[in-house]
Structure formats: structure tokens, C-alpha cells
Enzyme design. Structure first.
Site, PDB file in Angstrom:
ATOM      1  N   HIS A  17       0.908  -0.932   0.374  1.00 17.75           N
ATOM      2  CA  HIS A  17       0.017   0.231   0.089  1.00 17.75           C
ATOM      3  C   HIS A  17       1.011   0.915   0.234  1.00 17.75           C
ATOM      4  O   HIS A  17       0.697   2.507  -0.680  1.00 17.75           O
ATOM      5  CB  HIS A  17      -0.910   0.075   0.881  1.00 17.75           C
ATOM      6  CG  HIS A  17      -2.252  -1.062   1.316  1.00 17.75           C
ATOM      7  ND1 HIS A  17      -1.754  -1.450   2.605  1.00 17.75           N
ATOM      8  CD2 HIS A  17      -3.120  -1.505   0.988  1.00 17.75           C
ATOM      9  CE1 HIS A  17      -3.275  -2.218   2.344  1.00 17.75           C
ATOM     10  NE2 HIS A  17      -3.719  -2.005   1.250  1.00 17.75           N
ATOM     11  N   LYS A  41     -14.976  -7.104   3.256  1.00 17.28           N
ATOM     12  CA  LYS A  41     -14.204  -8.177   4.039  1.00 17.28           C
ATOM     13  C   LYS A  41     -13.551  -8.338   5.429  1.00 17.28           C
ATOM     14  O   LYS A  41     -13.259  -9.178   5.522  1.00 17.28           O
ATOM     15  CB  LYS A  41     -12.592  -7.554   3.562  1.00 17.28           C
ATOM     16  CG  LYS A  41     -12.470  -7.474   1.822  1.00 17.28           C
ATOM     17  CD  LYS A  41     -10.998  -6.622   1.478  1.00 17.28           C
ATOM     18  CE  LYS A  41     -10.565  -6.997  -0.483  1.00 17.28           C
ATOM     19  NZ  LYS A  41      -9.512  -6.499  -0.370  1.00 17.28           N
ATOM     20  N   ARG A  90      -1.061  -5.142  -8.600  1.00 15.69           N
ATOM     21  CA  ARG A  90      -0.884  -6.131  -8.672  1.00 15.69           C
ATOM     22  C   ARG A  90      -0.207  -7.041  -9.902  1.00 15.69           C
ATOM     23  O   ARG A  90       1.117  -6.494 -10.821  1.00 15.69           O
ATOM     24  CB  ARG A  90      -0.565  -6.931  -7.815  1.00 15.69           C
ATOM     25  CG  ARG A  90      -0.459  -5.806  -6.063  1.00 15.69           C
ATOM     26  CD  ARG A  90      -0.958  -6.448  -4.965  1.00 15.69           C
ATOM     27  NE  ARG A  90      -2.926  -6.064  -4.880  1.00 15.69           N
ATOM     28  CZ  ARG A  90      -3.263  -6.810  -3.940  1.00 15.69           C
ATOM     29  NH1 ARG A  90      -3.079  -7.361  -2.971  1.00 15.69           N
ATOM     30  NH2 ARG A  90      -4.727  -6.565  -4.148  1.00 15.69           N
ATOM     31  N   SER A 128      -3.010  -7.921   2.511  1.00 12.45           N
ATOM     32  CA  SER A 128      -3.082  -8.140   4.242  1.00 12.45           C
ATOM     33  C   SER A 128      -3.645  -9.206   4.486  1.00 12.45           C
ATOM     34  O   SER A 128      -3.218  -9.445   5.330  1.00 12.45           O
ATOM     35  CB  SER A 128      -4.295  -6.553   4.063  1.00 12.45           C
ATOM     36  OG  SER A 128      -3.613  -5.259   3.633  1.00 12.45           O
TER      37      SER A 128
HETATM   38  P1  ADP Z   1      -9.389  -3.247  -1.377  1.00 13.44           P
HETATM   39  O1  ADP Z   1     -10.806  -3.894   0.059  1.00 13.44           O
HETATM   40  O2  ADP Z   1     -10.586  -2.311  -1.670  1.00 13.44           O
HETATM   41  O3  ADP Z   1      -8.864  -4.167  -2.051  1.00 13.44           O
HETATM   42  P2  ADP Z   1      -6.751  -3.274  -0.314  1.00 13.44           P
HETATM   43  O4  ADP Z   1      -6.612  -2.532   0.508  1.00 13.44           O
HETATM   44  O5  ADP Z   1      -7.170  -4.515  -0.490  1.00 13.44           O
HETATM   45  O6  ADP Z   1      -8.459  -2.722  -0.453  1.00 13.44           O
HETATM   46  O7  ADP Z   1      -6.332  -2.412  -1.708  1.00 13.44           O
HETATM   47  C1  ADP Z   1      -6.193  -1.282  -1.248  1.00 13.44           C
HETATM   48  C2  ADP Z   1      -5.403  -0.992  -2.869  1.00 13.44           C
HETATM   49  O8  ADP Z   1      -4.490  -1.420  -2.722  1.00 13.44           O
HETATM   50  C3  ADP Z   1      -5.733  -1.465  -4.094  1.00 13.44           C
HETATM   51  O9  ADP Z   1      -5.784  -1.165  -5.281  1.00 13.44           O
HETATM   52  C4  ADP Z   1      -5.553  -2.611  -3.897  1.00 13.44           C
HETATM   53  O10 ADP Z   1      -4.765  -3.062  -5.092  1.00 13.44           O
HETATM   54  C5  ADP Z   1      -3.763  -2.547  -4.143  1.00 13.44           C
HETATM   55  N1  ADP Z   1      -2.821  -2.985  -2.987  1.00 13.44           N
HETATM   56  C6  ADP Z   1      -2.643  -4.029  -1.672  1.00 13.44           C
HETATM   57  N2  ADP Z   1      -1.807  -4.669  -1.471  1.00 13.44           N
HETATM   58  C7  ADP Z   1      -1.198  -4.001  -2.213  1.00 13.44           C
HETATM   59  C8  ADP Z   1       0.588  -4.392  -2.872  1.00 13.44           C
HETATM   60  N3  ADP Z   1       1.174  -5.920  -2.939  1.00 13.44           N
HETATM   61  N4  ADP Z   1       0.733  -3.786  -4.385  1.00 13.44           N
HETATM   62  C9  ADP Z   1       0.567  -3.280  -5.007  1.00 13.44           C
HETATM   63  N5  ADP Z   1      -0.408  -2.504  -4.909  1.00 13.44           N
HETATM   64  C10 ADP Z   1      -1.300  -3.145  -3.435  1.00 13.44           C
END
Ligand code: ADP
Length: 161
Positions: A17, A41, A90, A128
Site C-alpha cells: 500500500h 471484507k 499487482r 493484507s
Molecule cells: P480493497 O479492499 O479495496 O481491495 P485493499 O486495502 O486490499 O483494499 O487495497 C487497496 C488498494 O491497494 C488496492 O488498489 C490494492 O490493489 C492495492 N494494493 C494492496 N496491496 C498492494 C500491493 N502489494 N501492491 C500494489 N497494490 C496493492
């Protein structure tokens, strides 16, 4: 370029993030990380905890503000007069979901452009859920989250366990 919103669950914030936030802050004058309150989630951290961790993790980037929001992201785009929604991409596996979301948001608000950033290769497989699972089973998560997030996660696991 003016303001971008960076929505997510951030449960908890990881180096993946942070990597995306840093990249977005180089392009946009202001980046608002929007912690989803009503995330579908079932987050293990409360919105307040997720905001607190994100604020700490992003405190050295002056372009970034962290807020929580419980409505539709397009409504917040309007409220903050933002010009883009930032998301991280990703692997190909992210694409379908992100594509649907980007179109849905654009259908609700024609000016809502989604901009995708790719993380460093080392964070391509980081999310996460993986971090939470590793922590739960005693794995080393030092390379995936800042030290204070690791501490919070381990405390939370003890409370939950
Ligand atoms: P959501 O529940 O909306 O998917 P997340 O907290 O999982 O929210 O992710 C928020 C954003 O951060 C999303 O666009 C996700 O693709 C991006 N993201 C999360 N982890 C990574 C990572 N390791 N590399 C790139 N982008 C990431």
C-alpha cells in the site's frame, strides 16, 4: 495534477500500500487515502485503528492525508472535488475486479477516472490477508509491514486468540 483518492480496506496497511501511495504522491498534488469503514471484507482492525496505522505509516509524505469514509467512493470524489481514484495493480488476477470497479464508478460519475499504479516487483504478491495469515501462524512479517503495524497485529492476534 490535483487531488486523487486512494480507497482501500488497509487491514492493515502494508509496504505494498505504501509503495503505491508514494508513487501516487509523486504525480498528484494531494493524495487522500480513504479507509473504507464498511469494508465487505470483515476487517480485523476497527476503522480508527486502520486510520491510525495508515497515518503513522504515511506521515513522512506531506502530500498524503488519511481519512475514513463510509459511503460510496464516487460521493467522496464529488465532496473533495478529486480528479482521480488511485488503485494498485499487482498481477493479472487483480485486473477483472479492478476493471469492474473502475467502470462501475465511472458509470455513477462520468468524471471519476481510475488511475493504476504498479508496485515494486517485491510487493507484487503481497496483500493484507497474507500478512494476517502469516502473523496468525507465527511467520515473520517484518519484510511486509512497518514495525509498529507488526506489533499491533501481534497484539490483535493475542486478543483474538
Ligand atoms: P480493497 O479492499 O479495496 O481491495 P485493499 O486495502 O486490499 O483494499 O487495497 C487497496 C488498494 O491497494 C488496492 O488498489 C490494492 O490493489 C492495492 N494494493 C494492496 N496491496 C498492494 C500491493 N502489494 N501492491 C500494489 N497494490 C496493492
Amino acid at each position: 495534477m490535483p487531488t486523487a483518492l486512494y480507497p482501500g480496506t488497509f487491514d492493515p496497511i502494508t509496504y505494498g500500500h505504501i509503495d503505491i501511495a508514494v508513487r501516487a504522491a509523486k504525480i498528484f498534488r494531494k493524495v487522500i487515502a480513504v479507509v473504507a469503514v464498511n469494508a465487505s471484507k470483515n476487517p480485523i482492525f476497527t476503522p480508527e485503528e486502520r486510520v491510525e496505522m495508515a497515518r503513522e505509516a504515511l506521515k513522512d509524505i506531506p502530500e498524503i492525508e488519511v481519512v475514513s469514509y463510509s459511503g460510496l467512493i464516487v460521493d467522496y470524489v464529488r465532496e473533495r472535488s478529486a480528479s482521480a481514484i488511485v488503485r494498485g495493480l499487482r498481477a493479472v488476477s487483480d485486473f477483472d475486479y479492478e476493471f469492474q470497479m473502475a467502470f462501475t464508478n465511472r458509470n455513477m460519475l462520468a468524471s471519476a477516472e481510475t488511475v493504476f499504479f504498479m508496485p515494486s516487483a517485491e510487493y507484487t504478491y503481497l496483500n493484507s490477508t497474507l500478512v494476517r495469515q502469516l502473523a496468525e501462524h507465527g511467520g515473520d512479517i517484518s519484510g511486509f509491514v512497518p514495525e509498529f503495524v507488526k506489533k499491533k497485529l501481534l497484539e490483535k492476534m493475542k486478543l483474538c486468540g
